[in-house]
Motif scaffolding. Structure first.
Motif, PDB file in Angstrom:
ATOM      1  N   PHE B 182      19.174   2.162   3.543  1.00  0.00           N
ATOM      2  CA  PHE B 182      17.752   2.408   3.279  1.00  0.00           C
ATOM      3  C   PHE B 182      17.411   2.150   1.829  1.00  0.00           C
ATOM      4  CE2 PHE B 182      15.452   4.928   6.701  1.00  0.00           C
ATOM      5  CZ  PHE B 182      16.005   4.146   7.672  1.00  0.00           C
ATOM      6  N   ARG B 183      18.356   2.466   0.931  1.00  0.00           N
ATOM      7  CA  ARG B 183      18.079   2.272  -0.488  1.00  0.00           C
ATOM      8  C   ARG B 183      17.832   0.794  -0.772  1.00  0.00           C
ATOM      9  NH1 ARG B 183      22.630   4.175  -2.521  1.00  0.00           N
ATOM     10  NH2 ARG B 183      21.779   6.263  -2.590  1.00  0.00           N
ATOM     11  N   LEU B 184      18.747  -0.030  -0.309  1.00  0.00           N
ATOM     12  CA  LEU B 184      18.616  -1.466  -0.574  1.00  0.00           C
ATOM     13  C   LEU B 184      17.375  -2.035   0.105  1.00  0.00           C
ATOM     14  CD1 LEU B 184      19.848  -3.924  -1.831  1.00  0.00           C
ATOM     15  CD2 LEU B 184      21.221  -4.242   0.184  1.00  0.00           C
ATOM     16  N   PHE B 185      17.250  -1.730   1.403  1.00  0.00           N
ATOM     17  CA  PHE B 185      16.117  -2.265   2.168  1.00  0.00           C
ATOM     18  C   PHE B 185      14.792  -1.831   1.554  1.00  0.00           C
ATOM     19  CE2 PHE B 185      13.135  -0.713   5.457  1.00  0.00           C
ATOM     20  CZ  PHE B 185      12.637  -1.919   5.872  1.00  0.00           C
ATOM     21  N   GLY B 186      14.690  -0.531   1.259  1.00  0.00           N
ATOM     22  CA  GLY B 186      13.427  -0.009   0.738  1.00  0.00           C
ATOM     23  C   GLY B 186      13.081  -0.619  -0.599  1.00  0.00           C
ATOM     24  N   ASN B 187      14.070  -0.748  -1.466  1.00  0.00           N
ATOM     25  CA  ASN B 187      13.783  -1.293  -2.793  1.00  0.00           C
ATOM     26  C   ASN B 187      13.307  -2.727  -2.719  1.00  0.00           C
ATOM     27  OD1 ASN B 187      14.319   0.267  -5.373  1.00  0.00           O
ATOM     28  ND2 ASN B 187      15.932   0.980  -4.033  1.00  0.00           N
ATOM     29  N   ILE B 188      13.985  -3.533  -1.924  1.00  0.00           N
ATOM     30  CA  ILE B 188      13.620  -4.949  -1.874  1.00  0.00           C
ATOM     31  C   ILE B 188      12.278  -5.126  -1.195  1.00  0.00           C
ATOM     32  CG2 ILE B 188      14.381  -7.216  -1.159  1.00  0.00           C
ATOM     33  CD1 ILE B 188      16.087  -5.759  -3.246  1.00  0.00           C
ATOM     34  N   LEU B 189      12.073  -4.407  -0.097  1.00  0.00           N
ATOM     35  CA  LEU B 189      10.783  -4.506   0.587  1.00  0.00           C
ATOM     36  C   LEU B 189       9.667  -4.000  -0.315  1.00  0.00           C
ATOM     37  CD1 LEU B 189       9.628  -5.361   3.293  1.00  0.00           C
ATOM     38  CD2 LEU B 189       9.627  -2.982   3.953  1.00  0.00           C
ATOM     39  N   ALA B 190       9.940  -2.907  -1.050  1.00  0.00           N
ATOM     40  CA  ALA B 190       8.921  -2.356  -1.940  1.00  0.00           C
ATOM     41  C   ALA B 190       8.553  -3.354  -3.030  1.00  0.00           C
ATOM     42  CB  ALA B 190       9.417  -1.057  -2.565  1.00  0.00           C
ATOM     43  N   ASP B 191       9.568  -4.038  -3.563  1.00  0.00           N
ATOM     44  CA  ASP B 191       9.280  -5.058  -4.575  1.00  0.00           C
ATOM     45  C   ASP B 191       8.370  -6.139  -4.005  1.00  0.00           C
ATOM     46  OD1 ASP B 191      10.701  -3.879  -6.503  1.00  0.00           O
ATOM     47  OD2 ASP B 191      12.519  -5.057  -6.206  1.00  0.00           O
ATOM     48  N   GLU B 192       8.753  -6.622  -2.808  1.00  0.00           N
ATOM     49  CA  GLU B 192       7.963  -7.696  -2.214  1.00  0.00           C
ATOM     50  C   GLU B 192       6.539  -7.238  -1.944  1.00  0.00           C
ATOM     51  OE1 GLU B 192       9.822  -9.429   1.166  1.00  0.00           O
ATOM     52  OE2 GLU B 192      11.288 -10.501  -0.046  1.00  0.00           O
ATOM     53  N   LEU B 193       6.393  -5.998  -1.451  1.00  0.00           N
ATOM     54  CA  LEU B 193       5.054  -5.506  -1.135  1.00  0.00           C
ATOM     55  C   LEU B 193       4.232  -5.296  -2.392  1.00  0.00           C
ATOM     56  CD1 LEU B 193       5.562  -2.976   1.762  1.00  0.00           C
ATOM     57  CD2 LEU B 193       4.508  -5.203   1.824  1.00  0.00           C
ATOM     58  N   ALA B 194       4.877  -4.747  -3.447  1.00  0.00           N
ATOM     59  CA  ALA B 194       4.131  -4.506  -4.685  1.00  0.00           C
ATOM     60  C   ALA B 194       3.634  -5.828  -5.252  1.00  0.00           C
ATOM     61  CB  ALA B 194       5.019  -3.789  -5.700  1.00  0.00           C
ATOM     62  N   VAL B 195       4.510  -6.831  -5.264  1.00  0.00           N
ATOM     63  CA  VAL B 195       4.085  -8.148  -5.751  1.00  0.00           C
ATOM     64  C   VAL B 195       2.987  -8.706  -4.856  1.00  0.00           C
ATOM     65  CG1 VAL B 195       4.832 -10.529  -6.092  1.00  0.00           C
ATOM     66  CG2 VAL B 195       6.244  -8.670  -6.913  1.00  0.00           C
ATOM     67  N   GLY B 196       3.149  -8.534  -3.536  1.00  0.00           N
ATOM     68  CA  GLY B 196       2.149  -9.045  -2.606  1.00  0.00           C
ATOM     69  C   GLY B 196       0.783  -8.422  -2.825  1.00  0.00           C
ATOM     70  N   VAL B 197       0.761  -7.097  -3.001  1.00  0.00           N
ATOM     71  CA  VAL B 197      -0.518  -6.410  -3.209  1.00  0.00           C
ATOM     72  C   VAL B 197      -1.162  -6.881  -4.500  1.00  0.00           C
ATOM     73  CG1 VAL B 197      -1.525  -4.177  -3.738  1.00  0.00           C
ATOM     74  CG2 VAL B 197       0.031  -4.384  -1.853  1.00  0.00           C
ATOM     75  N   LEU B 198      -0.339  -7.005  -5.574  1.00  0.00           N
ATOM     76  CA  LEU B 198      -0.907  -7.429  -6.860  1.00  0.00           C
ATOM     77  C   LEU B 198      -1.415  -8.861  -6.792  1.00  0.00           C
ATOM     78  CD1 LEU B 198       1.106  -5.903  -9.769  1.00  0.00           C
ATOM     79  CD2 LEU B 198      -1.269  -5.605  -9.166  1.00  0.00           C
ATOM     80  N   VAL B 199      -0.657  -9.713  -6.106  1.00  0.00           N
ATOM     81  CA  VAL B 199      -1.100 -11.099  -5.982  1.00  0.00           C
ATOM     82  C   VAL B 199      -2.397 -11.158  -5.190  1.00  0.00           C
ATOM     83  CG1 VAL B 199      -0.534 -13.326  -4.945  1.00  0.00           C
ATOM     84  CG2 VAL B 199       1.163 -12.124  -6.255  1.00  0.00           C
ATOM     85  N   TYR B 200      -2.540 -10.254  -4.231  1.00  0.00           N
ATOM     86  CA  TYR B 200      -3.772 -10.193  -3.451  1.00  0.00           C
ATOM     87  C   TYR B 200      -4.944  -9.770  -4.335  1.00  0.00           C
ATOM     88  CZ  TYR B 200      -7.179  -8.003  -0.388  1.00  0.00           C
ATOM     89  OH  TYR B 200      -8.332  -7.620   0.216  1.00  0.00           O
ATOM     90  N   LEU B 201      -4.697  -8.807  -5.224  1.00  0.00           N
ATOM     91  CA  LEU B 201      -5.788  -8.314  -6.070  1.00  0.00           C
ATOM     92  C   LEU B 201      -6.106  -9.300  -7.178  1.00  0.00           C
ATOM     93  CD1 LEU B 201      -4.741  -4.585  -6.375  1.00  0.00           C
ATOM     94  CD2 LEU B 201      -6.578  -5.535  -5.002  1.00  0.00           C
ATOM     95  N   VAL B 202      -5.101  -9.694  -7.960  1.00  0.00           N
ATOM     96  CA  VAL B 202      -5.285 -10.638  -9.065  1.00  0.00           C
ATOM     97  C   VAL B 202      -4.237 -11.733  -8.906  1.00  0.00           C
ATOM     98  CG1 VAL B 202      -5.601 -10.855 -11.542  1.00  0.00           C
ATOM     99  CG2 VAL B 202      -5.734  -8.609 -10.475  1.00  0.00           C
TER     100      VAL B 202
END
Lengths: 82, 241
Positions: B182-202
């Motif tokens: 869960f640690r590995l999966f969550g961290n990598i998915l969280a990174d991708e999602l955070a970048v995705g959300v930011l790219v969506y906004l700006v």
């Protein structure tokens, strides 16, 4: 998914991350405090302290990530979606 | 379920969209296989090129590989101990390199160029199946290490220092792979999602620091996975624990 379930899931997802961030936040704070004190007392040990600090910070970070995983399950793979 | 209702030119937040391959009764996540094959191929090519002509004083790729080997050896030796680390260095090293290359490859390679009928290519470690498989392998390795070294006396580990710890130690055997994966999966998915959300906004410039932070944390996660795997194996091997 009916509206009550989705509303509850969204609220719970927000709470999961928010609550899961409290403990690790405090923990990371005190860990960093210890590291800074250690470096101030013994500047030559900085490299070793930094490595250990980063590793332990990542461990604490993963507690929040568990909350995030729960939130993601609620948002994307909700078992109660019906 | 798509998170955002709009169709976006730059970013799409997709969780749970997969390219399914049907083999018998199994539904395989095709995009995970494709991206991990590409990354494993790249890793193999690097190693083959680096070891083709070995020099006494290393240069170029050979130098890089020797640096990585030194790093991994130190990692394994610190956790497992001088006596047995050689047996487990290949396992730990493979885990580290695969996770590291997956995390960075998922973030750095422009996967969007390759069109898939469904789902999208990305870091293989952002799929829970990959991380669970690796975590279970670590558990297997841990039991194998302990049992092959000490036989049934391995289970004395559970009642040391006191038998009161027995239930906790048994629960720990289940939480170890759970938390690892869960640690590995969550961290990598969280990174991708955070970048995705930011790219969506700006879409411009603003997501860059978050991407860099993502690279940093994903490298640390690879280190943590390998360190913990080595630590668990070392725990199974040692008599003092």
């Amino acid at each position: 998914m009916d509206s009550i379930t989705s509303a509850a899931s969204v609220v719970a997802a927000g709470l999961a991350v928010g609550l899961a961030a409290i403990g690790p936040g405090i923990g990371q704070g005190s860990a960093s405090q210890g590291a800074v004190e250690g470096i101030a007392r013994q500047p030559e040990a900085e490299g070793k302290i930094r490595g250990t600090l980063l590793l332990s910070l990542a461990f604490m970070e993963s507690l929040t990530i568990y909350g995030l995983v729960v939130a993601l399950v609620l948002l994307f793979a909700n078992p109660f979606a019906g | 379920m798509a998170l955002l209702p709009l169709s976006l030119p730059f970013a799409e937040l997709e969780v749970g969209h997969h390219l399914y391959w049907q083999i018998g009764n199994l539904n395989l996540h095709g995009q995970v296989f494709l991206s991990s094959w590409i990354l494993i191929g790249a890793l193999l090519a690097l190693v083959v090129v680096g070891t083709r002509k070995l020099d006494r004083d290393p240069r170029g790729v050979q130098n890089l590989l020797e640096f990585m080997w030194d790093y991994l050896r130190d990692l394994a030796r610190d956790q497992i101990g001088e006596k047995y680390y050689r047996d487990w260095l290949p396992f730990i090293g493979t885990l580290f390199l695969f996770i590291f290359v997956s995390n960075w490859g998922g973030a750095l390679i422009p996967w969007k160029i390759i069109e898939l009928p469904e789902g999208e290519l990305g870091a293989p470690t952002a799929d829970i199946n990959t991380t669970v498989a690796m975590a279970l392998l670590v558990s297997l390795a841990y039991f194998y290490a302990g049992l092959s070294r000490k036989g049934l006396r391995f289970f004395e580990l559970y009642v040391e220092p006191t038998p009161i710890m027995l239930p906790f130690k048994i629960i720990e055997e289940f939480t170890k792979p759970l938390s690892l994966s869960f640690r590995l999966f969550g961290n990598i998915l969280a990174d991708e999602l955070a970048v995705g959300v930011l790219v969506y906004l700006v879409p411009l410039i603003v997501p860059l620091p978050v991407m860099l932070l993502g690279l940093f944390t994903s490298a640390i996660q690879a280190l943590i996975f390998a360190t913990l795997a080595a630590f668990y194996i070392g725990e199974g091997l040692h008599e003092s624990h």
